[in-house]
Design a protein around this motif. Structure first.
Motif, PDB file in Angstrom:
ATOM      1  N   ASN A 227      -3.746   2.799   4.784  1.00  8.37           N
ATOM      2  CA  ASN A 227      -3.455   2.371   3.312  1.00  8.37           C
ATOM      3  C   ASN A 227      -4.951   2.164   2.766  1.00  8.37           C
ATOM      4  OD1 ASN A 227      -0.888   1.999   3.349  1.00  8.37           O
ATOM      5  ND2 ASN A 227      -0.742  -0.036   3.612  1.00  8.37           N
TER       6      ASN A 227
ATOM      7  N   LYS B 107       4.515   0.587   2.852  1.00 11.47           N
ATOM      8  CA  LYS B 107       4.726  -0.821   2.878  1.00 11.47           C
ATOM      9  C   LYS B 107       5.608  -1.039   4.032  1.00 11.47           C
ATOM     10  CE  LYS B 107       5.324  -1.266  -2.285  1.00 11.47           C
ATOM     11  NZ  LYS B 107       6.365  -1.568  -3.286  1.00 11.47           N
TER      12      LYS B 107
ATOM     13  N   LYS C 218       7.383   4.657   3.234  1.00 14.35           N
ATOM     14  CA  LYS C 218       5.931   5.446   2.793  1.00 14.35           C
ATOM     15  C   LYS C 218       6.125   5.957   1.597  1.00 14.35           C
ATOM     16  CE  LYS C 218       3.116   9.272   4.457  1.00 14.35           C
ATOM     17  NZ  LYS C 218       2.998  10.294   5.467  1.00 14.35           N
ATOM     18  N   LYS C 219       5.039   5.616   0.662  1.00 12.76           N
ATOM     19  CA  LYS C 219       4.888   6.392  -0.727  1.00 12.76           C
ATOM     20  C   LYS C 219       6.416   6.216  -1.557  1.00 12.76           C
ATOM     21  CE  LYS C 219       1.125   9.341   0.616  1.00 12.76           C
ATOM     22  NZ  LYS C 219       0.601  10.478   0.859  1.00 12.76           N
TER      23      LYS C 219
ATOM     24  N   TYR D 210      -3.008  -0.683   8.084  1.00 12.93           N
ATOM     25  CA  TYR D 210      -4.023  -1.077   7.409  1.00 12.93           C
ATOM     26  C   TYR D 210      -4.875   0.174   7.100  1.00 12.93           C
ATOM     27  CZ  TYR D 210      -8.112  -3.390   5.853  1.00 12.93           C
ATOM     28  OH  TYR D 210      -9.468  -3.713   5.037  1.00 12.93           O
TER      29      TYR D 210
ATOM     30  N   GLY E   9       0.989  -1.140   0.081  1.00 14.45           N
ATOM     31  CA  GLY E   9       0.052   0.040  -0.114  1.00 14.45           C
ATOM     32  C   GLY E   9       0.667   1.295   0.022  1.00 14.45           C
ATOM     33  N   LYS E  10       0.251   2.424   0.360  1.00 16.12           N
ATOM     34  CA  LYS E  10       1.049   3.986   0.306  1.00 16.12           C
ATOM     35  C   LYS E  10       2.068   3.476   1.551  1.00 16.12           C
ATOM     36  CE  LYS E  10      -3.401   5.826  -0.526  1.00 16.12           C
ATOM     37  NZ  LYS E  10      -4.193   4.434  -0.452  1.00 16.12           N
TER      38      LYS E  10
END
Length: 261
Positions: A257, A148, A185-186, A254, A145-146
């Protein structure tokens, strides 16, 4: 509810790269894929170097055979060995569950500090050096996700090629039962996964910041202690390894994200 890693349909492709080759008997190996440095996904068979008793080996290298390198008629399969500088990612199925390992840049200073705290002498020096000198490594993806999150194991003394010391059961058990977690992050830098850093990472989203401010995340406990001095800083960093990080992943990461841009 846990977020499951989704794996798309596998596509046939050819792949040429420098790697060590070896031929083995084909025994119905585990299928998966690799993603090369150019971003091309290649289907084939993945063979792990490590198992339950040596999961850190999966962070160092992996064996892979493309579909074109499998000869079921002759019962032969030609593997190539790759490390974290050769490919971006590999995946294999454990039953119906995909296990994804991605190449990251990270130095495990926490395990190096743990080596210094838990043992002395030449062995401690080898373990510290082994963890400090490994920057490119495969880390197992825990959540996508955004933000990880990855799982990483420390490296034992015995993994250092010029070390004659065998890994002890005590050392092995500690490494197996105490994996480290890191996050990105991102697409940014991979960092240590601590409650303090998680609070900073989720603060740019009104949804998660609001829940955090109201104390709705039970896995994020308030930190009232203040760190002063290098010795205390080191002890606090080591203590972070005891935090229930999977609870933070399942509850807080979670949430971020799923609900934040």
């Amino acid at each position: 509810m846990k977020k499951f890693l989704l794996v798309g349909l596998l596509s046939l492709a050819s792949f040429n790269a420098y790697a060590q080759e070896e031929t083995e008997t084909y025994n119905g190996e585990k299928y998966g894929y690799i993603i090369d440095k150019a971003g091309k996904k290649v289907d084939g068979v993945v063979q792990l170097y490590g198992g339950y008793s040596s999961p850190w080996q999966n962070q160092v290298k992996v064996k892979f055979a493309a579909v074109s390198d499998i000869d079921k008629t002759k019962n032969r399969i030609k593997f190539k060995t790759y490390d974290a500088d050769d490919i971006k990612e590999y995946m294999l199925f454990e039953g119906d569950t995909p296990r994804v390992f991605q190449s990251i840049k990270y130095t495990n200073t926490r395990e190096a500090l743990n080596s210094s705290e838990s043992s002395t002498g030449l062995g401690a020096g080898f373990k510290a050096l082994n963890n400090l000198t490994r920057t490119s490594q495969f880390a197992e993806l825990v959540i996508e996700g955004k933000i990880k999150v990855y799982k990483l194991y420390g490296y034992p003394t015995a993994l250092l090629s010029n070390s004659s010391q065998a890994i002890t059961k005590q050392e092995s058990d500690r490494l197996i039962n105490n994996p480290n977690y890191v996050y990105s992050k991102k697409g940014g830098k991979v960092e240590d996964f601590t409650p303090a850093k998680v609070k900073i990472a989720i603060a740019d989203c009104p949804f998660t910041k609001g829940k955090m401010t109201k104390g709705e995340y039970g896995s994020l406990k308030n930190e009232e202690k203040q760190r002063t001095g290098l010795g205390k800083f080191i002890r606090d960093e080591i203590k972070n390894a005891t935090v229930d990080k999977l609870s933070i992943v399942n509850e807080v990461i979670y949430d971020y994200n799923e609900n934040c841009k």
